[in-house]
Design an enzyme around this catalytic site. Structure first.
Site, PDB file in Angstrom:
ATOM      1  N   CYS A  69     -13.017 -14.114  -6.794  1.00 58.49           N
ATOM      2  CA  CYS A  69     -14.702 -14.426  -6.801  1.00 58.49           C
ATOM      3  C   CYS A  69     -14.804 -15.533  -6.592  1.00 58.49           C
ATOM      4  CB  CYS A  69     -15.251 -14.131  -8.244  1.00 58.49           C
ATOM      5  SG  CYS A  69     -14.749 -15.188  -9.371  1.00 58.49           S
ATOM      6  N   CYS A 125     -14.119 -18.561  -8.656  1.00 59.04           N
ATOM      7  CA  CYS A 125     -12.882 -18.829  -8.904  1.00 59.04           C
ATOM      8  C   CYS A 125     -12.506 -20.078  -8.275  1.00 59.04           C
ATOM      9  CB  CYS A 125     -11.791 -18.013  -8.698  1.00 59.04           C
ATOM     10  SG  CYS A 125     -12.275 -16.274  -9.080  1.00 59.04           S
ATOM     11  N   CYS A 153      30.708 -34.731 -11.815  1.00 58.73           N
ATOM     12  CA  CYS A 153      30.635 -35.495 -13.184  1.00 58.73           C
ATOM     13  C   CYS A 153      29.252 -35.171 -13.834  1.00 58.73           C
ATOM     14  CB  CYS A 153      30.511 -36.923 -12.931  1.00 58.73           C
ATOM     15  SG  CYS A 153      29.202 -37.524 -12.201  1.00 58.73           S
ATOM     16  N   CYS A 178      26.010 -36.442 -12.695  1.00 65.59           N
ATOM     17  CA  CYS A 178      25.566 -35.947 -11.143  1.00 65.59           C
ATOM     18  C   CYS A 178      24.355 -34.967 -11.306  1.00 65.59           C
ATOM     19  CB  CYS A 178      26.795 -35.189 -10.492  1.00 65.59           C
ATOM     20  SG  CYS A 178      28.007 -36.184 -10.249  1.00 65.59           S
ATOM     21  N   ASP A 185      15.801   2.064 -30.949  1.00 67.11           N
ATOM     22  CA  ASP A 185      14.815   3.325 -30.523  1.00 67.11           C
ATOM     23  C   ASP A 185      15.819   4.391 -30.847  1.00 67.11           C
ATOM     24  OD1 ASP A 185      13.077   4.843 -28.761  1.00 67.11           O
ATOM     25  OD2 ASP A 185      14.867   4.998 -27.348  1.00 67.11           O
ATOM     26  N   ASP A 239      10.286   1.791 -23.292  1.00 66.12           N
ATOM     27  CA  ASP A 239      10.829   0.896 -24.001  1.00 66.12           C
ATOM     28  C   ASP A 239      10.480  -0.649 -23.536  1.00 66.12           C
ATOM     29  OD1 ASP A 239      11.451   2.747 -25.857  1.00 66.12           O
ATOM     30  OD2 ASP A 239      13.374   3.005 -25.013  1.00 66.12           O
TER      31      ASP A 239
HETATM   32  P1  ADP Z   1      10.496   9.282 -28.446  1.00 60.36           P
HETATM   33  O1  ADP Z   1      10.687   8.295 -27.229  1.00 60.36           O
HETATM   34  O2  ADP Z   1      10.772   8.307 -29.811  1.00 60.36           O
HETATM   35  O3  ADP Z   1      10.972  10.702 -28.359  1.00 60.36           O
HETATM   36  P2  ADP Z   1       7.957  10.094 -27.415  1.00 60.36           P
HETATM   37  O4  ADP Z   1       6.608   9.127 -27.439  1.00 60.36           O
HETATM   38  O5  ADP Z   1       8.424  10.170 -25.994  1.00 60.36           O
HETATM   39  O6  ADP Z   1       9.026   9.239 -28.368  1.00 60.36           O
HETATM   40  O7  ADP Z   1       7.613  11.557 -28.004  1.00 60.36           O
HETATM   41  C1  ADP Z   1       6.835  11.462 -29.203  1.00 60.36           C
HETATM   42  C2  ADP Z   1       6.412  12.898 -29.665  1.00 60.36           C
HETATM   43  O8  ADP Z   1       5.627  13.571 -28.721  1.00 60.36           O
HETATM   44  C3  ADP Z   1       7.530  13.788 -29.554  1.00 60.36           C
HETATM   45  O9  ADP Z   1       8.450  13.665 -30.604  1.00 60.36           O
HETATM   46  C4  ADP Z   1       7.062  15.414 -29.542  1.00 60.36           C
HETATM   47  O10 ADP Z   1       6.656  15.607 -30.450  1.00 60.36           O
HETATM   48  C5  ADP Z   1       5.778  14.933 -28.625  1.00 60.36           C
HETATM   49  N1  ADP Z   1       5.795  15.367 -27.251  1.00 60.36           N
HETATM   50  C6  ADP Z   1       6.015  14.125 -26.117  1.00 60.36           C
HETATM   51  N2  ADP Z   1       6.358  14.887 -24.857  1.00 60.36           N
HETATM   52  C7  ADP Z   1       6.461  16.169 -25.324  1.00 60.36           C
HETATM   53  C8  ADP Z   1       6.906  17.352 -24.362  1.00 60.36           C
HETATM   54  N3  ADP Z   1       7.052  17.373 -23.100  1.00 60.36           N
HETATM   55  N4  ADP Z   1       7.115  18.438 -24.982  1.00 60.36           N
HETATM   56  C9  ADP Z   1       6.604  18.657 -26.307  1.00 60.36           C
HETATM   57  N5  ADP Z   1       6.457  17.589 -27.153  1.00 60.36           N
HETATM   58  C10 ADP Z   1       6.546  16.205 -26.668  1.00 60.36           C
HETATM   59 MG    MG Z   2      13.199   7.080 -26.191  1.00 62.71          MG
END
Ligand code: ADP
Ligand code: MG
Length: 831
Positions: free
Chosen positions: A26, A29, A93, A96, A514, A717
């Site tokens: 904008c 800015c 060295c 440097c 995880d 993640d």
């Molecule tokens: P993580 O990576 O720990 O498995 P997610 O966020 O990917 O966690 O999934 C969390 C929950 O969501 C799963 O445990 C499941 O119950 C539900 N979920 C996610 N995607 C699906 C899917 N495609 N089919 C069935 N359940 C799903």
């Molecule tokens: Mg995962």
């Protein structure tokens, strides 16, 4: 384009820089940025162009960039900064490093410059428009040279340069040693055996003997020893003495004194007309020897990288027309069909189309067991085929292959500076001038207070101080350890993307893992299918599987596989929707279908209590309950189980042995998560976390200043990997997670986490030892060299011994760093 504050002061030289700024959208800015920049001291003019998104800034010469960048940041925008790598020639060295860094930082547009002595590389963060020639000029003015930066893996080139340098050093060393040896033998011999002294005196006479010594020492000093003068003298005049300057000062002082004593002995007080030719020559020879050993060892520090580069074969058998021909690897294109015969190295990354074999991937993953590859399997360039044969389609070539990216990552990490290095650099910056001062004081003190002959005592001790204090080993102490450690780690399948991680990983308090794909294999199987009253099993499974065919989630794979084995045909899905962390939904054959966690049902007003007991039971058994609803009615309870990786329990145990707390962060059902945690002995469970919630979970663990490592694999993640103090990506995961990680574990094996920590610990311990040998040891000998012990016990350190000690300390540091090459971890120990 508006310009405010255009003040012309012709007397001061000005520089104009152009700074691209992100986030300006904008008109207001423009003035915000202009005001912020104009307020920085040293800014003469500023004009921001909204259309091009660039600020043109007039600066007084020598104004640093950091305050400018901070001002822009504070105003709410970001200046675009590029990172460049430069190859610097002629640094030998520690001092440097800071000199080149300082020189680069004075170039307008450069925000940050950091130099690594071991790799001879400078990493420069600068505005994109910063001219390469300006950098080159600055480096030249500081007394060094810039080699044209090589974009590709620099292994070959650096290797040639190193060989060249080695050959030159070897020649100088041989020459110097040959000329020094007679000097040394005569002189030491006549001290030890008076008969030798008498023979020389009788044979050629005192005057001729000194003349001969003069010739030999002069040849050494200005022949092989000339390299010290070439660097050291200009730096001395620039009032920026380096370690070459110290050698030059020391040796030429000894030489000049001796020359005067030889040709004009009358100038000296009685008994002081000594000669120190052999000392000057021996110092040059010993320091050349140190340099030579150093160059040899430096070459070995990058061995791991060269080994990685060497993994890639030079040619590939590629299908052209209807036959296979051998072509250069650079000519392999995407989609090319490549044939691999038994025992051959795989040239690029790809997917197997035909045939099958076992492939040794240990050079990439560190895992010794060969992996079976058949149609559809992914192969990685640089790995070695076993006894089968197959063809594959090239999916990644050139710089995109995993191997090329690994090499890039390791090289980048090797150039990194640990926080510990900042301290070392500060110390070496003033160390050399301090040493010259100390030598001057030593000279003066001995001249005034010392016993007769005061002049020669003063000279000898000042020279000893100059030589013992050379800080050359200091500059090598951290970079060599980092290079060896990151290289060794890469061999073990652990890639440190950021060298700093080596230091930070030691101080971790909690390791958060995880669950899916990290603790577990990420390949769940459908274990249970419980029907609600009035629903048909085959019908529901078909609807659920059809819906899951559109999902990327590992759970989807499990359900699809089950439908496949039961031979159920899939139907079309309309209006598919995925709610991350909840589940999925869509319309199939006129039915509204939802599949997901209990919260996904509750959100849609579907009552899950009929299955509550059963779901709890499944959860307690470590299985994940999943609900299916058809047309708003609860239809079935499914359960999937994701088996743990074999090595997970061992890894958790090893982390506990290291005194760390282990936490698990997962989107999975609470009961399921707790069951698994119990099984593994995990201390802390954070379950039913939505994908965005992982960052919050990491933050919660960090509360109170605890340092958290997060280990994950999936796309969701990435933010948590960045939030954690150290993010470790499991390499079997996606590219995105790898890019946001500090450390990449090439195999899915979690025992790599305690191994990475052990490497970090070993590296820092190694660096501390190096710093001791480089600094404490030399510095503690300075008082001895200065003769402080002389009044107590008559002890003095001869310049020759000082040179030997100095050369030794470099060799010690390198040899010590190279020990990390043999780093081994016994599973479960803290090494
Ligand atoms: P993580 O990576 O720990 O498995 P997610 O966020 O990917 O966690 O999934 C969390 C929950 O969501 C799963 O445990 C499941 O119950 C539900 N979920 C996610 N995607 C699906 C899917 N495609 N089919 C069935 N359940 C799903
Ligand atoms: Mg995962």
């Amino acid at each position: 384009m508006t310009a405010i504050a255009r003040i012309e002061t012709p007397s001061l030289p000005h520089e104009t820089i152009v700074m691209p700024i992100e986030g300006m959208n904008c008109a207001s800015c423009v003035s915000r940025v202009e005001k912020a920049v104009a307020a920085v001291s040293g800014v003469a003019s500023v004009a921001v162009n909204l259309a091009t998104g660039k600020a043109t800034i007039g600066l007084e010469r020598g104004v640093p960039m950091q305050p400018l960048l901070q001002a822009v940041e504070k105003a709410g925008y970001t200046a675009t900064i590029e990172t460049r790598e430069l190859d610097i020639e002629g640094m030998n060295c520690a001092s440097c490093v800071s000199r080149v860094e300082k020189a680069l930082r004075t170039v307008p547009g450069v925000a940050e410059a950091s130099v690594n002595l071991a790799t001879e590389k400078a990493t420069v963060r600068a505005l994109p428009g910063t001219g390469q020639h300006r950098l080159e000029e600055a480096v030249r003015a500081a007394g060094y040279r810039l080699r044209p930066a090589t974009a590709k893996a620099s292994g070959d080139n650096a290797e040639n340069r190193r060989r060249h340098e080695m050959a030159g050093l070897k020649l100088s060393l041989a020459l110097s040693a040959a000329l020094t040896l007679p000097l040394f033998l005569f002189e030491m011999g006549s001290h030890a055996v008076p008969a030798i002294h008498d023979r020389i005196m009788a044979g050629i006479g005192m005057d001729n003997y000194r003349l001969l010594q003069f010739v030999l020492a002069t040849l050494v000093l200005f022949g092989p020893g000339f390299r010290f003068f070439r660097k050291g003298i200009p730096n001395l005049f620039r009032l920026a003495p380096d370690m070459n300057s110290l050698v030059v000062l020391g040796t030429s002082a000894a030489w000049a004194y001796s020359v005067a004593a030889t040709f004009a002995p009358g100038l000296f007080p009685p008994g002081a007309a000594h000669v120190y030719y052999e000392a000057a020559a021996v110092i040059v020879t010993l320091i050349l020897l140190g340099r030579y050993l150093e160059a040899r060892a430096k070459g070995r520090t990058s061995q791991a990288i060269r080994r990685l580069i060497g993994l890639q074969p030079r040619t590939a058998h590629v299908k052209r027309g209807d036959r296979f021909t051998e072509i250069e690897i650079a000519d392999v294109g995407l989609g090319d069909i490549v044939r691999i015969r038994p025992g051959e190295a795989i040239p690029v990354d790809g997917r197997v189309i035909d045939g099958s074999s076992y492939v040794d991937q240990s050079m990439i993953t560190g895992e010794p067991v060969p992996v079976r590859k058949s149609a559809g399997g992914d192969v990685v360039g640089g790995t070695i085929n076993g006894t089968g044969s197959f063809t594959f389609e090239a999916t990644k070539i050139g710089a995109d292959t995993l191997l090329a990216r690994i090499i890039g990552m390791v090289e980048a990490a090797q150039g990194a500076k640990l926080p510990i290095q900042a301290l070392v650099d500060r110390v070496t910056g003033w160390f050399v001038p301090a040493v010259i001062l100390a030598a001057t004081l030593t000279f003066a003190a001995w001249l005034l207070l010392g016993p007769a002959p005061a002049l020669s005592h003063a000279l000898v001790n000042a020279v000893a101080v100059l030589i013992i204090a050379c800080p050359c080993a200091m500059g090598l102490a951290t970079p060599t350890s980092i290079m060896v450690a990151t290289g060794r780690a890469a061999e073990l399948g652990i890639l440190f993307r950021k060298g700093e991680a080596l230091q930070i990983i030691r101080d971790i308090d909690i390791v958060a893992l995880d669950k899916t794909g990290t603790l577990t294999r990420g390949k769940p199987e459908l274990t249970d299918l419980v029907m609600a009253d009035g629903f048909d099993r085959a019908m529901v499974l078909r609807l659920v599987a059809s819906l899951e065919s559109r999902s990327e989630h590992p759970i989807a794979e499990a359900i699809l596989a089950a439908a496949r084995t039961e031979g159920l045909p899939l139907a079309d899905v309309a209006g598919f929707q995925a709610a991350p962390g909840y589940g999925i939904g869509g319309r199939i054959e006129g039915h509204e279908v939802i599949v997901g966690a209990d919260r996904a049902m509750v959100r849609k007003g579907i009552d899950v209590t009929p299955f509550a007991d059963r779901a709890a039971e499944l959860g307690n058994a470590g299985r994940t309950p999943i609900y299916a609803a058809v047309d708003g009615k609860l239809a079935a309870l499914l359960a999937v189980a994701d088996p743990l990786k074999e090595t997970t329990a061992e890894a958790v145990h090893a982390l506990h042995e290291l005194g760390l707390k282990v936490a698990m962060i997962t989107g999975d059902n609470r009961r399921t998560a707790q069951a698994i945690a119990r099984q593994l002995g995990i201390d802390h469970v954070i379950a039913e976390v939505l994908p965005e919630g992982k960052v919050e979970a990491v933050k919660a663990l960090q509360a109170g200043g605890r340092r958290v490592a997060f280990v994950g694999d999936g796309i969701n993640d990435a933010p948590a990997l960045s939030q954690a103090d150290i993010g470790l990506a499991v390499g079997t995961g996606t590219d995105i997670a790898i890019e946001s990680a500090d450390v990449v574990l090439m195999s899915g094996d979690l025992t790599a986490v305690p191994k990475a920590i052990a490497i970090g610990k070993a590296t820092i311990r190694n660096i501390r030892q190096n710093l001791f040998w480089a600094f404490a040891y030399n510095a503690s000998l300075i008082p001895v060299a200065a003769g402080l012990l002389y009044p107590l016990n008559g002890m003095l350190l001869s310049p020759v011994l000082a040179a030997a000690a100095m050369a030794l300390s470099s060799v010690f540091v390198l040899a010590n760093a190279l020990r990390l090459r043999r780093f081994q971890i016994e599973a479960g120990t803290s090494a």
